[in-house]
Design a protein around this motif. Structure first.
Motif, PDB file in Angstrom:
ATOM      1  N   ARG A  32     -21.487 106.306  33.579  1.00  0.00           N
ATOM      2  CA  ARG A  32     -20.700 105.068  33.493  1.00  0.00           C
ATOM      3  C   ARG A  32     -21.228 104.074  34.531  1.00  0.00           C
ATOM      4  N   PRO A  33     -22.274 103.342  34.213  1.00  0.00           N
ATOM      5  CA  PRO A  33     -22.895 102.460  35.212  1.00  0.00           C
ATOM      6  C   PRO A  33     -21.965 101.381  35.749  1.00  0.00           C
ATOM      7  N   ASP A  34     -21.120 100.798  34.904  1.00  0.00           N
ATOM      8  CA  ASP A  34     -20.211  99.757  35.387  1.00  0.00           C
ATOM      9  C   ASP A  34     -19.222 100.314  36.403  1.00  0.00           C
ATOM     10  N   ALA A  35     -18.733 101.515  36.156  1.00  0.00           N
ATOM     11  CA  ALA A  35     -17.811 102.144  37.103  1.00  0.00           C
ATOM     12  C   ALA A  35     -18.500 102.440  38.429  1.00  0.00           C
ATOM     13  N   GLN A  37     -23.789 105.652  48.412  1.00  0.00           N
ATOM     14  CA  GLN A  37     -23.768 104.207  48.235  1.00  0.00           C
ATOM     15  C   GLN A  37     -25.032 103.718  47.532  1.00  0.00           C
ATOM     16  N   GLN A  38     -26.182 104.308  47.859  1.00  0.00           N
ATOM     17  CA  GLN A  38     -27.434 103.898  47.223  1.00  0.00           C
ATOM     18  C   GLN A  38     -27.425 104.197  45.726  1.00  0.00           C
ATOM     19  N   ILE A  39     -26.951 105.370  45.365  1.00  0.00           N
ATOM     20  CA  ILE A  39     -26.953 105.747  43.948  1.00  0.00           C
ATOM     21  C   ILE A  39     -25.927 104.943  43.171  1.00  0.00           C
ATOM     22  N   LEU A  40     -24.742 104.750  43.743  1.00  0.00           N
ATOM     23  CA  LEU A  40     -23.715 103.970  43.057  1.00  0.00           C
ATOM     24  C   LEU A  40     -24.170 102.529  42.857  1.00  0.00           C
TER      25      LEU A  40
END
Length: 379
Positions: free
Chosen positions: A336-339, A277-280
């Motif tokens: 893919r940062p937005d994903a 969760q932190q990385i996402l």
């Protein structure tokens, strides 16, 4: 008086306690909550209407408990049910006694197939926490099938493909539940951890549920990318044969992992729930390396992350300089940062609290089903 909720919390790692605290703080103050756990020192701040009852560990023997009846096979519907353990008897008696006196609206189980089935046997509706892994065995299925609802502390986009429509229909997904997903500003984070604005920083992150990555392969990686500054936080397994270059440093346990994640250009980490969760939330390029867990939990989660396109996955740390270069290049190229950000819900704890309240209301306001008593006379 409002019927209370009960909550069993496994004491290994941090994720179980953190999501319990998030839910506890989001529930109405009129809803009493009793937590059962082998430790009472692992929880973030809890509101006044919450009680913690310490019970013996269901997984660790005390004194002469171990090994006396190991020749008696464990049935397929159970996972950890050794015979002759007074600690388990005491834990189960404590919970069953509370069921009898408290008349709970729900029992939330995070996680134990045996506690979930105890609730069902005691006629208490339960909510089972769902985790990734190969959990199609009879023990998990009994806990899932008998549950009034299922709770997944991750986004629905990370569901495993074999979870059928019936299972998904009673599952509440909550991406980011129990994790502070606020992302520090990158430059300020770098200042706080002592990393220059123009340095390439590769973070190696190990959570609290395991022993960390090996020192030797990390040294190979640092040598393969010598212009980057490598920093590890959390545990690292020491290898006598490791030869580390000067561009890697191990900082061990720290109090501000969010700063390190926000500061990183690339993160290497396992796939524990809090770490995910932190990385996402920070939307960083992520080389995900699953660790061994029961039921291949982290490997199946890694597969879900790869399928969603939010992490580059390897089954283990690369073992050569060329393998490191290829893995790091793929991690950056497929980012893919937005994903990644889409995997985190805006208000997961509030959403879960509302779902639990709605489930309890539905269960306890429905017209009762009258079941005829069986004829036990033999007539």
């Amino acid at each position: 008086m409002t019927q209370p909720f009960g909550y069993f919390v496994h004491h290994q790692g941090r994720g179980h306690a953190e999501r319990c605290a998030a839910i506890a703080n989001a529930l109405p103050v009129t809803r009493p909550l009793t937590i059962f756990c082998a430790r009472d020192d692992i929880f973030p701040a809890l509101p006044a209407h919450v009680d913690i009852v310490r019970i013996p560990s269901l997984f660790e023997p005390v004194g002469d408990e171990a090994g006396t009846m190991d020749d008696i096979a464990t049935p397929a519907t159970l996972h950890c049910a050794p015979l002759g353990w007074p600690g388990i008897r005491h834990a189960m008696a404590t919970i069953a006694g509370w069921f009898d006196t408290a008349n709970p609206a729900l029992m939330i189980c995070d996680v134990s197939a045996e506690i979930a089935q105890l609730a069902r046997i005691c006629s208490v509706p339960h909510v089972k926490i769902v985790q990734h892994g190969d959990r199609g065995d009879q023990g998990h299925r009994a806990a899932y099938d008998g549950a009034a609802g299922l709770l997944a502390a991750f986004h629905a986009g990370l569901a495993q493909p074999e979870w059928d429509a019936a299972m998904l229909a009673k599952t509440c997904f909550a991406g980011g539940l129990g994790v502070d997903t606020r992302v520090p500003e990158r430059e300020l984070a770098r200042q706080r951890i002592g990393v220059g604005a123009d340095e390439e920083m590769i973070l190696v992150l190990s959570g609290g549920g395991g022993d960390g990555f090996g020192q030797a392969p990390l040294g190979v990686g640092a040598r393969a990318r010598p212009d980057a500054r490598w920093i590890s936080i959390g545990p690292v397994q020491r290898d006598w044969h490791a030869t580390e270059p000067s561009n890697i440093e191990h900082r061990g346990w720290i109090d501000n992992p969010a700063d390190y994640v926000a500061a990183a250009d690339l993160v290497i980490a396992s796939t524990g729930n809090t770490t995910c969760q932190q990385i996402l939330a920070a939307a960083r390029p992520w080389l995900a390396i699953p660790e061994w867990r029961y039921f291949d939990e982290q490997h199946r989660k890694a597969g879900a992350l790869a399928a969603a396109g939010v992490a580059c996955v390897r089954p283990h740390l690369p073992s050569s300089a060329d393998a490191w270069k290829a893995a790091l290049a793929e991690t950056i190229a497929t980012h893919r940062p937005d994903a990644q950000r889409a995997m985190i819900d805006d208000t997961p704890a509030d959403d879960v609290a509302a779902w639990l309240e709605g489930l309890a209301a539905k269960l306890w306001t429905s017209a009762p089903t009258i079941i005829s008593s069986p004829d036990l006379t033999g007539a």
